[in-house]
Design a protein around this motif. Sequence first.
Motif, PDB file in Angstrom:
ATOM      1  N   LEU A 102     -23.335  26.669  54.417  1.00 13.45           N
ATOM      2  CA  LEU A 102     -23.871  26.043  55.617  1.00 13.45           C
ATOM      3  C   LEU A 102     -25.209  25.364  55.337  1.00 13.45           C
ATOM      4  O   LEU A 102     -25.527  24.327  55.924  1.00 13.45           O
ATOM      5  N   SER A 103     -25.994  25.947  54.427  1.00 20.07           N
ATOM      6  CA  SER A 103     -27.242  25.309  54.041  1.00 20.07           C
ATOM      7  C   SER A 103     -26.993  23.984  53.330  1.00 20.07           C
ATOM      8  O   SER A 103     -27.669  22.978  53.592  1.00 20.07           O
ATOM      9  N   LEU A 104     -26.007  23.968  52.432  1.00 23.85           N
ATOM     10  CA  LEU A 104     -25.653  22.729  51.748  1.00 23.85           C
ATOM     11  C   LEU A 104     -25.079  21.703  52.719  1.00 23.85           C
ATOM     12  O   LEU A 104     -25.352  20.500  52.608  1.00 23.85           O
ATOM     13  N   ARG A 105     -24.299  22.189  53.652  1.00 28.34           N
ATOM     14  CA  ARG A 105     -23.640  21.281  54.587  1.00 28.34           C
ATOM     15  C   ARG A 105     -24.652  20.502  55.425  1.00 28.34           C
ATOM     16  O   ARG A 105     -24.390  19.345  55.802  1.00 28.34           O
ATOM     17  N   ARG A 106     -25.805  21.099  55.689  1.00 30.55           N
ATOM     18  CA  ARG A 106     -26.816  20.405  56.477  1.00 30.55           C
ATOM     19  C   ARG A 106     -27.399  19.202  55.738  1.00 30.55           C
ATOM     20  O   ARG A 106     -27.951  18.294  56.357  1.00 30.55           O
ATOM     21  N   THR A 107     -27.267  19.216  54.403  1.00 30.58           N
ATOM     22  CA  THR A 107     -27.814  18.101  53.621  1.00 30.58           C
ATOM     23  C   THR A 107     -26.845  16.931  53.523  1.00 30.58           C
ATOM     24  O   THR A 107     -27.209  15.879  53.008  1.00 30.58           O
ATOM     25  N   GLY A 108     -25.602  17.101  53.970  1.00 30.49           N
ATOM     26  CA  GLY A 108     -24.633  16.005  53.940  1.00 30.49           C
ATOM     27  C   GLY A 108     -23.310  16.414  53.345  1.00 30.49           C
ATOM     28  O   GLY A 108     -23.207  17.428  52.646  1.00 30.49           O
ATOM     29  N   ALA A 109     -22.276  15.617  53.634  1.00 29.62           N
ATOM     30  CA  ALA A 109     -20.922  15.950  53.186  1.00 29.62           C
ATOM     31  C   ALA A 109     -20.801  15.961  51.671  1.00 29.62           C
ATOM     32  O   ALA A 109     -20.019  16.718  51.105  1.00 29.62           O
ATOM     33  N   ALA A 110     -21.565  15.115  50.983  1.00 27.90           N
ATOM     34  CA  ALA A 110     -21.439  15.038  49.526  1.00 27.90           C
ATOM     35  C   ALA A 110     -21.837  16.348  48.861  1.00 27.90           C
ATOM     36  O   ALA A 110     -21.319  16.690  47.795  1.00 27.90           O
ATOM     37  N   ALA A 111     -22.724  17.090  49.494  1.00 29.80           N
ATOM     38  CA  ALA A 111     -23.209  18.334  48.883  1.00 29.80           C
ATOM     39  C   ALA A 111     -22.138  19.408  48.820  1.00 29.80           C
ATOM     40  O   ALA A 111     -22.230  20.320  47.997  1.00 29.80           O
ATOM     41  N   VAL A 112     -21.128  19.328  49.684  1.00 24.09           N
ATOM     42  CA  VAL A 112     -20.085  20.357  49.710  1.00 24.09           C
ATOM     43  C   VAL A 112     -18.753  19.803  49.215  1.00 24.09           C
ATOM     44  O   VAL A 112     -17.707  20.401  49.442  1.00 24.09           O
ATOM     45  N   ALA A 113     -18.799  18.680  48.503  1.00 23.84           N
ATOM     46  CA  ALA A 113     -17.553  18.068  48.030  1.00 23.84           C
ATOM     47  C   ALA A 113     -16.824  18.960  47.036  1.00 23.84           C
ATOM     48  O   ALA A 113     -15.598  18.878  46.913  1.00 23.84           O
ATOM     49  N   ALA A 114     -17.557  19.835  46.328  1.00 21.64           N
ATOM     50  CA  ALA A 114     -16.912  20.701  45.332  1.00 21.64           C
ATOM     51  C   ALA A 114     -16.138  21.844  45.968  1.00 21.64           C
ATOM     52  O   ALA A 114     -15.341  22.493  45.288  1.00 21.64           O
ATOM     53  N   TYR A 115     -16.352  22.106  47.252  1.00 21.54           N
ATOM     54  CA  TYR A 115     -15.657  23.205  47.921  1.00 21.54           C
ATOM     55  C   TYR A 115     -14.228  22.792  48.271  1.00 21.54           C
ATOM     56  O   TYR A 115     -14.031  21.751  48.914  1.00 21.54           O
ATOM     57  N   PRO A 116     -13.236  23.576  47.886  1.00 17.85           N
ATOM     58  CA  PRO A 116     -11.856  23.260  48.315  1.00 17.85           C
ATOM     59  C   PRO A 116     -11.727  23.427  49.822  1.00 17.85           C
ATOM     60  O   PRO A 116     -12.553  24.069  50.481  1.00 17.85           O
ATOM     61  N   ARG A 117     -10.665  22.846  50.369  1.00 15.30           N
ATOM     62  CA  ARG A 117     -10.478  22.843  51.821  1.00 15.30           C
ATOM     63  C   ARG A 117     -10.448  24.270  52.380  1.00 15.30           C
ATOM     64  O   ARG A 117     -11.035  24.552  53.428  1.00 15.30           O
ATOM     65  N   ARG A 118      -9.763  25.177  51.681  1.00 20.87           N
ATOM     66  CA  ARG A 118      -9.686  26.557  52.153  1.00 20.87           C
ATOM     67  C   ARG A 118     -11.078  27.180  52.243  1.00 20.87           C
ATOM     68  O   ARG A 118     -11.403  27.881  53.210  1.00 20.87           O
ATOM     69  N   ALA A 119     -11.922  26.947  51.242  1.00 24.50           N
ATOM     70  CA  ALA A 119     -13.276  27.502  51.262  1.00 24.50           C
ATOM     71  C   ALA A 119     -14.082  26.908  52.410  1.00 24.50           C
ATOM     72  O   ALA A 119     -14.831  27.628  53.086  1.00 24.50           O
ATOM     73  N   ARG A 120     -13.950  25.622  52.661  1.00 21.68           N
ATOM     74  CA  ARG A 120     -14.696  25.000  53.762  1.00 21.68           C
ATOM     75  C   ARG A 120     -14.284  25.607  55.100  1.00 21.68           C
ATOM     76  O   ARG A 120     -15.124  25.873  55.962  1.00 21.68           O
ATOM     77  N   LEU A 121     -12.982  25.808  55.285  1.00 20.97           N
ATOM     78  CA  LEU A 121     -12.501  26.384  56.543  1.00 20.97           C
ATOM     79  C   LEU A 121     -12.998  27.820  56.718  1.00 20.97           C
ATOM     80  O   LEU A 121     -13.446  28.209  57.801  1.00 20.97           O
ATOM     81  N   ILE A 122     -12.914  28.615  55.651  1.00 20.66           N
ATOM     82  CA  ILE A 122     -13.318  30.023  55.736  1.00 20.66           C
ATOM     83  C   ILE A 122     -14.806  30.136  56.057  1.00 20.66           C
ATOM     84  O   ILE A 122     -15.216  30.879  56.960  1.00 20.66           O
ATOM     85  N   HIS A 123     -15.635  29.405  55.341  1.00 22.59           N
ATOM     86  CA  HIS A 123     -17.080  29.538  55.537  1.00 22.59           C
ATOM     87  C   HIS A 123     -17.516  28.984  56.892  1.00 22.59           C
ATOM     88  O   HIS A 123     -18.408  29.558  57.538  1.00 22.59           O
ATOM     89  N   THR A 124     -16.902  27.907  57.322  1.00 20.07           N
ATOM     90  CA  THR A 124     -17.250  27.365  58.636  1.00 20.07           C
ATOM     91  C   THR A 124     -16.848  28.339  59.739  1.00 20.07           C
ATOM     92  O   THR A 124     -17.631  28.631  60.657  1.00 20.07           O
TER      93      THR A 124
END
Length: 379
Positions: free
Chosen positions: A330-352
């Motif tokens: 979530l800290s990375l996500r605040r800096t922009g979408a490019a910062a979390v590009a390495a996260y797979p879709r499943r990881a993005r859904l789980i953490h969000t």
Amino acid sequence: MSTAPDSEAPASTPSRGAVRAYRPALRDGVRIGPPLLRGPRTVHLVRHPVTGAVFEVGPKEHFVLSRFDGTRTLDDLAPEYAARFGRRLAEGSWNGLLGLLGARGLLDGAPDPPLPEPAPGRANTLWRGTRRMVADADATTARLHRVLRPLLHRAVQLPLLAAALALVPVLALHTGELVDGAAELVRQPVVLAAAALFLWFSITLHELAHGVAAQHYGGHVAEIGLRWRFPAAMLYCTVDDYLFITGRRAKLVIAGAGAYLNLLLLLPFAIRWYTLPEDEPARALLAGLLLLGAVQALSNLVPLPPLDGYRMLGHLLGTAHLAPETRAYLSLRRTGAAAVAAYPRRARLIHTAYGAGAVLLLLLAVAGTCTVALLLLLG
């Protein structure tokens, strides 16, 4: 571990021939855990059988490591590796992995690495501290498991589980009476002290339940002791290898065993409360005890650290360090979408989802605590 294709060298090089002919095997007792999602990465935990040291490897290292059975050479593994990952297993990567495993004492015949220095602990004081209570916690819980094993049979546990699950909605339907009973309990200090002693005793059994469940599924109990934070003190039970136990169900049972036992301990009181006439004075006191006991049991199932529900959610999702990794995401996500590009879709859904759910649970906990306190004061 690099996955660059091998560079060819003359076949007559002696050192290279010896390396390619080597058939590595893991030493007995090395444990390799299932895949876990940790942030953007999938990792496997590897545990040394003597020192207990644990480190992480990625899927490619795990693929190679899990085939170290003393029968395969680099040339045997290379086609399997290429079929799985689409690239040839580089000889440099092979040598690097062998060197790392040898240095960590994980290969058959390798010497044990030095035992890690114990982390300096905080000195015990009157206000906080821990003390080991049992010399051999694993042997103690193993004996307890042998005694209780007949009660752990499915024919016994399924009816008990059904009764424990049925207790929750029954109590929820009588919330008003339970709150009134808790207010009455507070007005009688002697009875309240007895209820507090019972709840403390149930916490002790809660911790032992984790140890017995771990023994049932082949786990190892490392320590049983007393932890205090003045004025509270309670028993703790540490299972040091539950992440390596095979099967998601076993991990869920081990993590949830304490809360389950707490609900079972309430069943005799619930039956007595339910069968008493409404004008019986003891009914109100039992209602208060049931409210406190249910809150104690169910609050442990809330999926926030360090509660048992948090561990259960991690096992269910197959994640490691869910809360800190969610904060990092979530800290990375605040800096922009490019910062979390390495996260797979499943990881993005789980953490969000976990981040939003954790905030909601904290708000509900605060609101619920304030409401109960207000009702008790008004009662």
